[in-house]
Design a protein around this motif. Sequence first.
Motif, PDB file in Angstrom:
ATOM      1  N   ALA A  65       0.821  -1.221   0.000  1.00 35.03           N
ATOM      2  CA  ALA A  65       0.000   0.000   0.000  1.00 35.03           C
ATOM      3  C   ALA A  65       0.854   1.270   0.000  1.00 35.03           C
ATOM      4  O   ALA A  65       0.596   2.179  -0.798  1.00 35.03           O
ATOM      5  N   PRO A  66       1.883   1.373   0.851  1.00 34.23           N
ATOM      6  CA  PRO A  66       2.714   2.582   0.776  1.00 34.23           C
ATOM      7  C   PRO A  66       3.441   2.721  -0.565  1.00 34.23           C
ATOM      8  O   PRO A  66       3.618   3.838  -1.061  1.00 34.23           O
ATOM      9  N   LEU A  67       3.847   1.595  -1.142  1.00 32.97           N
ATOM     10  CA  LEU A  67       4.495   1.651  -2.459  1.00 32.97           C
ATOM     11  C   LEU A  67       3.537   2.211  -3.511  1.00 32.97           C
ATOM     12  O   LEU A  67       3.890   3.108  -4.277  1.00 32.97           O
ATOM     13  N   ILE A  68       2.337   1.659  -3.538  1.00 27.31           N
ATOM     14  CA  ILE A  68       1.338   2.108  -4.523  1.00 27.31           C
ATOM     15  C   ILE A  68       1.028   3.582  -4.320  1.00 27.31           C
ATOM     16  O   ILE A  68       0.969   4.353  -5.280  1.00 27.31           O
ATOM     17  N   TYR A  69       0.828   3.982  -3.079  1.00 23.91           N
ATOM     18  CA  TYR A  69       0.545   5.393  -2.805  1.00 23.91           C
ATOM     19  C   TYR A  69       1.678   6.267  -3.335  1.00 23.91           C
ATOM     20  O   TYR A  69       1.448   7.258  -4.021  1.00 23.91           O
ATOM     21  N   ARG A  70       2.904   5.920  -3.005  1.00 30.46           N
ATOM     22  CA  ARG A  70       4.056   6.725  -3.415  1.00 30.46           C
ATOM     23  C   ARG A  70       4.168   6.765  -4.943  1.00 30.46           C
ATOM     24  O   ARG A  70       4.444   7.808  -5.518  1.00 30.46           O
ATOM     25  N   ILE A  71       3.932   5.635  -5.595  1.00 31.80           N
ATOM     26  CA  ILE A  71       4.043   5.564  -7.053  1.00 31.80           C
ATOM     27  C   ILE A  71       2.971   6.414  -7.722  1.00 31.80           C
ATOM     28  O   ILE A  71       3.237   7.139  -8.678  1.00 31.80           O
ATOM     29  N   LEU A  72       1.750   6.335  -7.220  1.00 31.76           N
ATOM     30  CA  LEU A  72       0.631   6.991  -7.902  1.00 31.76           C
ATOM     31  C   LEU A  72       0.382   8.430  -7.477  1.00 31.76           C
ATOM     32  O   LEU A  72      -0.061   9.239  -8.282  1.00 31.76           O
ATOM     33  N   PHE A  73       0.639   8.763  -6.219  1.00 28.62           N
ATOM     34  CA  PHE A  73       0.170  10.053  -5.727  1.00 28.62           C
ATOM     35  C   PHE A  73       1.234  10.990  -5.185  1.00 28.62           C
ATOM     36  O   PHE A  73       0.996  12.186  -5.091  1.00 28.62           O
ATOM     37  N   ALA A  74       2.368  10.485  -4.782  1.00 25.52           N
ATOM     38  CA  ALA A  74       3.391  11.355  -4.192  1.00 25.52           C
ATOM     39  C   ALA A  74       4.153  12.102  -5.282  1.00 25.52           C
ATOM     40  O   ALA A  74       4.331  11.602  -6.389  1.00 25.52           O
ATOM     41  N   ALA A  75       4.591  13.290  -4.951  1.00 24.32           N
ATOM     42  CA  ALA A  75       5.356  14.096  -5.907  1.00 24.32           C
ATOM     43  C   ALA A  75       6.676  13.418  -6.245  1.00 24.32           C
ATOM     44  O   ALA A  75       7.147  13.489  -7.370  1.00 24.32           O
ATOM     45  N   ASN A  76       7.259  12.738  -5.274  1.00 23.32           N
ATOM     46  CA  ASN A  76       8.524  12.037  -5.489  1.00 23.32           C
ATOM     47  C   ASN A  76       8.267  10.542  -5.585  1.00 23.32           C
ATOM     48  O   ASN A  76       7.708   9.951  -4.672  1.00 23.32           O
ATOM     49  N   ARG A  77       8.686   9.952  -6.686  1.00 23.21           N
ATOM     50  CA  ARG A  77       8.563   8.507  -6.861  1.00 23.21           C
ATOM     51  C   ARG A  77       9.456   7.815  -5.826  1.00 23.21           C
ATOM     52  O   ARG A  77      10.424   8.390  -5.339  1.00 23.21           O
ATOM     53  N   PRO A  78       9.150   6.552  -5.514  1.00 22.13           N
ATOM     54  CA  PRO A  78       9.985   5.836  -4.551  1.00 22.13           C
ATOM     55  C   PRO A  78      11.440   5.768  -5.036  1.00 22.13           C
ATOM     56  O   PRO A  78      11.697   5.484  -6.200  1.00 22.13           O
ATOM     57  N   LEU A  79      12.334   6.051  -4.144  1.00 26.53           N
ATOM     58  CA  LEU A  79      13.752   5.962  -4.465  1.00 26.53           C
ATOM     59  C   LEU A  79      14.197   4.507  -4.372  1.00 26.53           C
ATOM     60  O   LEU A  79      13.546   3.682  -3.723  1.00 26.53           O
ATOM     61  N   THR A  80      15.318   4.216  -5.014  1.00 24.98           N
ATOM     62  CA  THR A  80      15.908   2.892  -4.889  1.00 24.98           C
ATOM     63  C   THR A  80      16.112   2.622  -3.402  1.00 24.98           C
ATOM     64  O   THR A  80      16.596   3.470  -2.663  1.00 24.98           O
ATOM     65  N   GLY A  81      15.715   1.467  -2.969  1.00 24.97           N
ATOM     66  CA  GLY A  81      15.851   1.118  -1.560  1.00 24.97           C
ATOM     67  C   GLY A  81      14.592   1.338  -0.736  1.00 24.97           C
ATOM     68  O   GLY A  81      14.513   0.877   0.396  1.00 24.97           O
ATOM     69  N   TYR A  82      13.599   2.048  -1.302  1.00 31.51           N
ATOM     70  CA  TYR A  82      12.379   2.316  -0.534  1.00 31.51           C
ATOM     71  C   TYR A  82      11.620   1.028  -0.223  1.00 31.51           C
ATOM     72  O   TYR A  82      11.152   0.830   0.907  1.00 31.51           O
ATOM     73  N   ALA A  83      11.518   0.133  -1.206  1.00 33.92           N
ATOM     74  CA  ALA A  83      10.825  -1.136  -0.974  1.00 33.92           C
ATOM     75  C   ALA A  83      11.541  -1.945   0.103  1.00 33.92           C
ATOM     76  O   ALA A  83      10.907  -2.512   0.997  1.00 33.92           O
ATOM     77  N   GLU A  84      12.862  -1.971   0.040  1.00 30.75           N
ATOM     78  CA  GLU A  84      13.641  -2.696   1.045  1.00 30.75           C
ATOM     79  C   GLU A  84      13.425  -2.092   2.433  1.00 30.75           C
ATOM     80  O   GLU A  84      13.278  -2.808   3.426  1.00 30.75           O
ATOM     81  N   LYS A  85      13.372  -0.772   2.497  1.00 29.47           N
ATOM     82  CA  LYS A  85      13.126  -0.075   3.769  1.00 29.47           C
ATOM     83  C   LYS A  85      11.762  -0.473   4.347  1.00 29.47           C
ATOM     84  O   LYS A  85      11.646  -0.747   5.545  1.00 29.47           O
ATOM     85  N   LEU A  86      10.734  -0.528   3.491  1.00 29.68           N
ATOM     86  CA  LEU A  86       9.401  -0.915   3.961  1.00 29.68           C
ATOM     87  C   LEU A  86       9.388  -2.350   4.477  1.00 29.68           C
ATOM     88  O   LEU A  86       8.792  -2.642   5.517  1.00 29.68           O
ATOM     89  N   VAL A  87      10.042  -3.253   3.745  1.00 34.92           N
ATOM     90  CA  VAL A  87      10.093  -4.655   4.176  1.00 34.92           C
ATOM     91  C   VAL A  87      10.830  -4.761   5.508  1.00 34.92           C
ATOM     92  O   VAL A  87      10.365  -5.440   6.439  1.00 34.92           O
ATOM     93  N   THR A  88      11.953  -4.094   5.621  1.00 35.66           N
ATOM     94  CA  THR A  88      12.740  -4.136   6.865  1.00 35.66           C
ATOM     95  C   THR A  88      11.934  -3.598   8.037  1.00 35.66           C
ATOM     96  O   THR A  88      11.868  -4.234   9.101  1.00 35.66           O
ATOM     97  N   GLU A  89      11.302  -2.434   7.864  1.00 35.38           N
ATOM     98  CA  GLU A  89      10.500  -1.860   8.952  1.00 35.38           C
ATOM     99  C   GLU A  89       9.342  -2.779   9.314  1.00 35.38           C
ATOM    100  O   GLU A  89       9.019  -2.949  10.498  1.00 35.38           O
ATOM    101  N   PHE A  90       8.727  -3.385   8.310  1.00 36.38           N
ATOM    102  CA  PHE A  90       7.610  -4.279   8.580  1.00 36.38           C
ATOM    103  C   PHE A  90       8.071  -5.518   9.349  1.00 36.38           C
ATOM    104  O   PHE A  90       7.508  -5.866  10.391  1.00 36.38           O
ATOM    105  N   LEU A  91       9.098  -6.167   8.847  1.00 33.58           N
ATOM    106  CA  LEU A  91       9.556  -7.408   9.485  1.00 33.58           C
ATOM    107  C   LEU A  91      10.187  -7.157  10.852  1.00 33.58           C
ATOM    108  O   LEU A  91      10.131  -8.022  11.727  1.00 33.58           O
TER     109      LEU A  91
END
Length: 189
Positions: free
Chosen positions: A155-181
Amino acid sequence: MSPRTGTRPGGRSARIQRAVHQATQDLLDEIPRANLTVPLIAERAEVDATTVYRRWGTLAQLLSDVAANRIRETPLPEATGSLRGDLTAWSQQFAEEISSGPGRGYVADVLAGDATGDNAKQCADYAAESIEQILDRFDGQPLPSVDDILEHVIAPLIYRILFAANRPLTGYAEKLVTEFLDGDHTAVA
């Protein structure tokens, strides 16, 4: 009626769907999108335009169906040996695919021609199925739920991709997985 309601998995209906989908994809690669029409697609697919209209209704609905199918075609990355590694690899691949120009176009098409929400639900189901396949690699271990992964990573990835002014930077997905786990959901809440 949704495009898939009452259709059989094989036979003439499946051949027509494959031909129309392929014709649509080919034409999108060859001509400006503004020139794309149902009669042009039907001609390329070698079916009658009324068949396309009867099955999909409008060009927008056809594009939504084609886009949902294209999103489904993304394969799982190779197993890394760890849940963290597999979720990171898959979420990075997912983010790259969806944030690309064509990927954003697919998402826009899915939503634009999807009055019933069926194609959007299919896309959500595809993501959930991919996550389930990853979790199945670690059967017998304590695992997070698919819904929690969707909520805290996808959900945060989709939000960032579709609606945020700044697209997800390299490493953002990894950061989300790390914070989640690691249990730190505050950054993605």
